[in-house]
Design a protein around this motif. Structure first.
Motif, PDB file in Angstrom:
ATOM      1  N   ALA A   1       0.779  -1.145   0.022  1.00  0.00           N
ATOM      2  CA  ALA A   1       0.151  -0.067  -0.203  1.00  0.00           C
ATOM      3  C   ALA A   1       0.936   1.291  -0.206  1.00  0.00           C
ATOM      4  N   THR A   2       2.086   1.111   0.805  1.00  0.00           N
ATOM      5  CA  THR A   2       2.695   2.281   0.613  1.00  0.00           C
ATOM      6  C   THR A   2       3.555   2.665  -0.883  1.00  0.00           C
ATOM      7  N   ALA A   3       3.698   1.628  -1.252  1.00  0.00           N
ATOM      8  CA  ALA A   3       4.320   1.646  -3.012  1.00  0.00           C
ATOM      9  C   ALA A   3       3.040   2.168  -3.795  1.00  0.00           C
ATOM     10  N   LEU A   4       1.850   1.983  -3.573  1.00  0.00           N
ATOM     11  CA  LEU A   4       0.849   2.643  -4.178  1.00  0.00           C
ATOM     12  C   LEU A   4       0.707   4.052  -3.629  1.00  0.00           C
ATOM     13  N   GLY A   5       0.969   4.426  -2.343  1.00  0.00           N
ATOM     14  CA  GLY A   5       0.789   5.801  -2.083  1.00  0.00           C
ATOM     15  C   GLY A   5       2.125   6.647  -3.005  1.00  0.00           C
ATOM     16  N   VAL A   6       2.996   5.952  -2.990  1.00  0.00           N
ATOM     17  CA  VAL A   6       4.172   6.561  -3.610  1.00  0.00           C
ATOM     18  C   VAL A   6       3.972   6.838  -5.362  1.00  0.00           C
TER      19      VAL A   6
END
Length: 302
Positions: A16-21
């Motif tokens: 999910a953090t990769a998606l946020g990035v």
């Protein structure tokens, strides 16, 4: 909480953090003075079906935290883009992206002819990425090898099996990776990179020197950023805060040259003023370091 051997897809945990990035890169790409251009980022967010991330792009892009994320990820992404461009200009034709996430550098950078790009990440992340790129008929600008593997496993063997040449100089990146690794795993990662790197290789990474405010950040996000994707990500459950060596110190002790930059120094280098940073985030953002290390072509004299 993180556990040994845990996995994730693109809408959970570290994924999910990769998606946020990716969402932040999409926001930055829309700026008139954009630090980077990533036409794939918004497509990844839309394809994920993540309601909060999609709303962030289309409805909440003017929020203060959106502008902060856009600038910070823009600076970070530009640093790693320039790392690969400089390596290519020096004749390096092999690149390895550790924890590649949803960045599409193999597609969006102008790679010289004969360049091979290896991308390593969790299987479900790379599966999602491949599906979206295929749906848009994306064509890589270099030979690309996607290697689905957890970086806590024997990824060097998988890399070698995919055609990696340990005798050729390599441009490595570990972008946004180190906080998600325990100290021992970081040490193992560095040892493997060092062992696989021919003279003339180089590595770029980012590192956080102080994570003492994670509790305060989590509380701030839960209360002040309610209804945004930021409120859904609890970094206390994702980051490891155990002791570890500073990357520039670790590689410097092994003869690599090192350069370390702060966010303020990146801001000055790329001509982008920093937005106002909420006090609760200052330690994490302003304490971040962007490190480039290089293995000398010739061994240092005794």
């Amino acid at each position: 909480m993180r556990t040994e051997g845990d996995t994730w897809d693109i809408v959970s945990s570290v994924g999910a953090t990769a998606l946020g990035v990716a969402a932040a890169r999409a926001l930055e790409s829309e700026q008139p003075d954009a630090l980077i251009r990533d036409d794939f980022a918004a497509r990844f967010v839309t394809a994920s079906g993540h309601e909060g991330m999609t709303r962030w792009l289309h409805e909440d892009s003017d929020r203060v935290e959106s502008k902060l994320a856009s600038t910070m990820i823009g600076l970070r992404s530009r640093f790693f883009d320039e790392h690969f461009r400089a390596a290519a200009a020096d004749g390096v034709r092999q690149a390895v992206i550790l924890a590649a996430g949803l960045d599409a550098r193999a597609y969006r950078l102008d790679w010289p002819a004969g360049t091979t790009v290896f991308e390593l990440d969790q299987p479900k992340v790379l599966e999602f990425k491949a599906r979206v790129l295929d749906e848009h008929d994306a064509v890589p600008a270099a030979r690309r090898h996607a290697i689905a593997i957890d970086l806590r496993e024997d990824w060097p063997a998988a890399l070698l099996d995919s055609g990696f040449d340990p005798g050729a100089p390599t441009a490595w990146t570990a972008e946004g990776l180190l906080p998600y690794l325990p100290g021992a795993a970081q040490e193992a990662l560095f040892e493997r990179v060092e062992r696989l790197s021919a003279p003339g290789s180089r590595l770029a990474l980012d590192s956080m020197s102080d994570l003492r405010d994670l509790d305060r950040m989590a509380e701030f996000q839960a209360e002040q950023l309610r209804g945004t994707p930021m409120a859904e990500i609890d970094l206390r459950e994702l980051f490891y805060t155990d002791d570890r060596s500073a990357p520039e110190t670790w590689f410097g002790a092994r003869g690599w040259t090192a350069e370390s930059l702060t966010v303020r120094e990146l801001s000055a280098r790329y001509g982008r003023a920093l937005p106002e940073i909420p006090e609760v985030y200052e330690t994490m953002f302003l304490g971040a370091r962007f490190v480039a290390v290089a293995k000398p072509v010739t061994a240092p004299s005794a």
